[in-house]
Design a protein around this motif. Structure first.
Motif, short mmCIF file in Angstrom:
data_model
loop_
_atom_site.label_atom_id
_atom_site.label_comp_id
_atom_site.label_asym_id
_atom_site.label_seq_id
_atom_site.Cartn_x
_atom_site.Cartn_y
_atom_site.Cartn_z
N VAL A 197 7.03 -2.59 17.27
CA VAL A 197 7.61 -3.67 17.18
C VAL A 197 6.94 -4.12 15.97
N LEU A 198 7.46 -4.86 15.13
CA LEU A 198 6.64 -5.42 13.81
C LEU A 198 6.78 -6.83 13.85
N ASP A 199 6.13 -7.57 14.20
CA ASP A 199 6.05 -9.34 14.54
C ASP A 199 5.58 -10.05 13.55
N GLY A 200 6.32 -10.80 12.67
CA GLY A 200 5.82 -11.56 11.45
C GLY A 200 5.49 -10.71 10.27
N ALA A 201 6.61 -9.96 10.03
CA ALA A 201 6.71 -8.77 8.98
C ALA A 201 6.18 -9.17 7.55
N MET A 202 5.61 -8.12 7.04
CA MET A 202 5.37 -8.09 5.59
C MET A 202 6.32 -7.25 4.80
N ASP A 203 6.49 -7.50 3.71
CA ASP A 203 7.32 -6.84 2.72
C ASP A 203 6.56 -6.01 1.80
N PRO A 204 6.79 -4.73 2.15
CA PRO A 204 5.88 -3.60 1.29
C PRO A 204 6.36 -3.48 -0.09
N SER A 205 7.50 -3.95 -0.37
CA SER A 205 8.11 -3.86 -1.62
C SER A 205 7.52 -4.77 -2.78
N THR A 248 0.59 -1.22 0.04
CA THR A 248 -0.09 -0.10 -0.03
C THR A 248 0.93 1.24 0.01
N GLY A 249 1.28 1.74 -0.69
CA GLY A 249 2.19 2.74 -0.50
C GLY A 249 1.64 4.23 -0.18
N THR A 304 -5.29 2.57 -4.49
CA THR A 304 -4.47 3.74 -4.37
C THR A 304 -3.12 3.77 -3.81
N GLY A 305 -2.63 2.56 -3.63
CA GLY A 305 -1.20 2.25 -3.31
C GLY A 305 -0.48 1.31 -4.31
N LYS A 306 0.63 1.12 -4.17
CA LYS A 306 1.60 0.31 -4.86
C LYS A 306 2.71 -0.13 -4.25
N PRO A 307 3.31 -1.34 -4.58
CA PRO A 307 4.53 -1.86 -3.81
C PRO A 307 5.54 -0.98 -3.91
N HIS A 308 6.38 -0.64 -2.81
CA HIS A 308 7.47 -0.08 -2.80
C HIS A 308 8.32 -0.14 -1.28
N PRO A 309 9.57 0.10 -1.41
CA PRO A 309 10.24 -0.26 -0.21
C PRO A 309 9.85 1.11 0.81
N ILE A 310 9.93 0.82 2.11
CA ILE A 310 9.57 1.64 3.13
C ILE A 310 10.84 1.87 3.93
N ARG A 311 11.49 3.08 3.70
CA ARG A 311 12.70 3.45 4.65
C ARG A 311 12.35 4.10 6.02
N CYS A 365 -7.54 -4.53 -1.58
CA CYS A 365 -7.60 -4.00 -2.92
C CYS A 365 -7.53 -2.67 -3.12
N LEU A 366 -7.32 -1.90 -1.92
CA LEU A 366 -6.99 -0.67 -2.23
C LEU A 366 -5.37 -0.32 -2.20
N ASP A 367 -4.82 -1.28 -1.42
CA ASP A 367 -3.42 -0.87 -0.95
C ASP A 367 -2.58 -1.68 -2.34
N SER A 368 -2.89 -2.42 -3.21
CA SER A 368 -2.08 -3.00 -4.19
C SER A 368 -2.80 -3.27 -5.46
N PRO A 369 -2.25 -3.21 -6.54
CA PRO A 369 -2.89 -3.64 -7.94
C PRO A 369 -3.22 -5.19 -7.78
N PRO A 370 -3.92 -5.70 -8.50
CA PRO A 370 -4.07 -7.16 -8.38
C PRO A 370 -2.93 -8.07 -8.78
N ALA A 371 -2.83 -9.11 -8.20
CA ALA A 371 -2.05 -10.05 -8.83
C ALA A 371 -2.23 -10.55 -10.24
N ALA A 372 -3.53 -10.53 -10.51
CA ALA A 372 -3.97 -11.11 -12.09
C ALA A 372 -5.08 -10.13 -12.48
N THR A 373 -5.20 -10.08 -13.71
CA THR A 373 -6.64 -9.21 -14.04
C THR A 373 -7.37 -9.98 -15.19
N THR A 374 -6.86 -11.10 -15.66
CA THR A 374 -7.66 -11.85 -16.58
C THR A 374 -7.22 -13.48 -16.30
#
Length: 517
Positions: free
Chosen positions: A253-261, A43-44, A436-443, A390-399
């Motif tokens: 504390v971020l436990d069981g982390a997700m990768d926003p990139s 979700t960027g 509204t978001g897209k994958p990106h690294p968070i610094r 579905c707001l945080d990221s474009p879908p993995a597949a569209t068709t």
């Protein structure tokens, strides 16, 4: 079926996460899963509202009117803007509860999120207030909130309960054009139902929106900086907060982390591999304990489980009075207890029964994952999960052509669950609100030290995600737990618990490369 990235709360938390939509969550309590059905956490702030320098005007914060409620807690409501770009516009409510610190030398408020997206922070706070180490409960007010769209806050609604029953039985690994179309039509109908029942809220439940709410909550609690513990998807929420407000980070504390990139597709494949690893660990435990009805070796057990799923695809087992135990329901029933090693005995019993022709236990595990009560009513976990993802990221597949193209990669990553994950990638393809978001690294440049915790055989948020997030964050430190299950804090490792408590109470960051077993 796997919807996305959520986390379940069977005995521990909510970590739904699954890439196509979500990952579990029960409303109970600890950070165990809530698959945190977890899915792509991307979700960027770009698209979701920009970074700190482009943040919208800050809304005025009204004080929370606290009233006594269950178990020594205080309950209240925070009013926040529906649209943070319009702070004087319509408001929605955020349900909040806190348990005041029990000892002297109070530090402040410890805000919690159990995962999902869609997990109830109110339920999680009640768990934490009795189960977290006494030192944390003495020094911090324990604070939980249901994020916008969730539970007792202004909530997303989608399918009616009977329609949700039918939806969970859709064939998530379609083999014919007719089954493929049924799956696609089912996803479209889900999105339409969300629009009909949720209105404008559907476009304002991104992780960026929730992070901005969390800053208003911090201010309303009277804390100059945020002290926070997030599990599973809650790590993405916490990292997003740090990106938006780095100077307001206290201790996170971020436990069981997700990768926003990672993209949704990449995250789905990695998560599939995580569940495959967890299934192998479950089978090794079963075989090593003797008298394992699944076989004498891991390979034999995998063959038996895959054979069962294939059989159910053609001939579902009887379930309750209205539902059959299909391949999709059985798959969810298998995934659900993989979040926590404590539930492996439940999975053994469920598989043993199913191999004898009784699918009831798998159906029960499926219901636990989806938070379906004995009365047939669902929580809004999955509705919120889909809306946020579905707001945080474009879908993995569209068709369907995208799915068919990518299927070999999914199956290579997860022979047992890969087809399911591939088709789940279409969950957001027809969503009525664009991402509204897209994958990106968070610094989060300028933030105080942030503690990232990763479990080496975590099924829902694989260890590689924790490594990646800790590396992205300018002030990130990785604490490794060499073990099984989803998340690590409060799951039996004195080493992990001590490190987290020292960090939260004393700002002591574990040494680089610290590993607990």
């Amino acid at each position: 079926m796997m919807r996305s990235s959520c986390a379940r709360v069977a005995a521990a938390a909510v970590g739904l996460l699954l890439v196509a939509g979500c990952s579990s969550g029960s409303s109970s309590k600890s950070p165990d899963r809530v698959a945190d059905t977890a899915t792509a956490p991307a979700t960027g702030v770009s698209g979701g509202g920009g970074g700190p320098e482009s943040a919208p005007p800050t809304a005025a914060v009204a004080p929370i009117g606290w009233t006594p409620c269950t178990g020594g807690f205080q309950c209240g409501t925070l009013q926040v803007p529906l649209d943070h770009a319009k702070p004087d516009g319509p408001k929605i409510r955020i349900a909040v509860m806190r348990k005041p610190a029990t000892g002297g030398n109070r530090i402040g408020s410890l805000v919690l999120n159990p995962g999902g997206p869609g997990g109830s922070g109110l339920d999680f706070a009640q768990y934490a207030a009795t189960r977290y180490p006494a030192e944390l409960r003495k020094r911090f007010d324990i604070v939980g909130f249901d994020p916008r769209g969730v539970g007792r806050s202004t909530a997303i609604g989608c399918l009616a309960d009977n329609a949700m029953d039918a939806f969970t039985q859709l064939d998530a690994t379609p083999d014919t054009p007719a089954e493929e179309q049924a799956w696609i039509d089912g996803e479209k109908a889900y999105g339409r139902a969300c629009t009909d029942r949720s209105g404008d809220l559907l476009g304002h439940v991104s992780t960026v929106d929730a992070a901005r709410d969390m800053d208003l909550l911090r201010a309303a609690l009277g804390d100059p900086k945020l002290y926070y513990l997030g599990a599973s998807y809650g790590t993405f929420l916490g990292a997003t907060y740090a990106e938006l407000y780095p100077q307001r980070v206290g201790r996170l504390v971020l436990d069981g982390a997700m990768d926003p990139s990672q993209s949704a597709m990449a995250a789905n494949k990695v998560q599939g591999g995580g569940f495959e690893t967890a299934l192998a660990a479950f089978l090794d435990d079963c075989v090593g304990g003797g008298s394992c009805s699944l076989g004498a070796t891991r390979e034999a057990g995998l063959a038996k489980i895959r054979g069962l799923l294939q059989q159910l695809d053609a001939r579902p087992l009887p379930g309750d009075t209205t539902r059959r135990v299909t391949e999709s329901i059985a798959t969810t029933g298998i995934l659900s207890p993989l979040y926590s090693k404590d539930q492996w005995p439940d999975l053994r019993r469920a598989l043993d029964a199913a191999l004898r022709g009784d699918g009831q236990r798998l159906l029960d595990l499926n219901d636990q994952y989806y938070e379906r009560g004995a009365d047939g009513r669902y929580s809004n976990l999955m509705s919120a999960n889909a809306a946020v993802n579905c707001l945080d990221s474009p879908p993995a597949a569209t068709t369907r052509e995208d799915v068919e193209r990518d299927l070999p990669e999914y199956v290579a990553a997860s022979p047992t669950f890969g087809r399911n994950l591939a088709w789940a990638g279409l969950a957001c393809a027809s969503w009525p609100v664009p991402p509204t978001g897209k994958p990106h690294p968070i610094r989060a440049e300028g933030a105080a030290p942030i503690l990232v915790v990763g479990t080496t055989r975590d099924p829902a948020t694989p260890y590689s995600w924790a490594q990646s997030l800790a590396g992205q964050l300018a002030s990130g430190t990785l604490l490794t737990y060499d073990g099984d299950g989803h998340t690590a804090f409060g799951r039996g490792s004195d080493c992990v618990d001590r490190a987290v408590v020292d960090y939260l109470t004393q700002s002591t960051v574990p040494p680089k490369g610290k590993t607990c077993r």
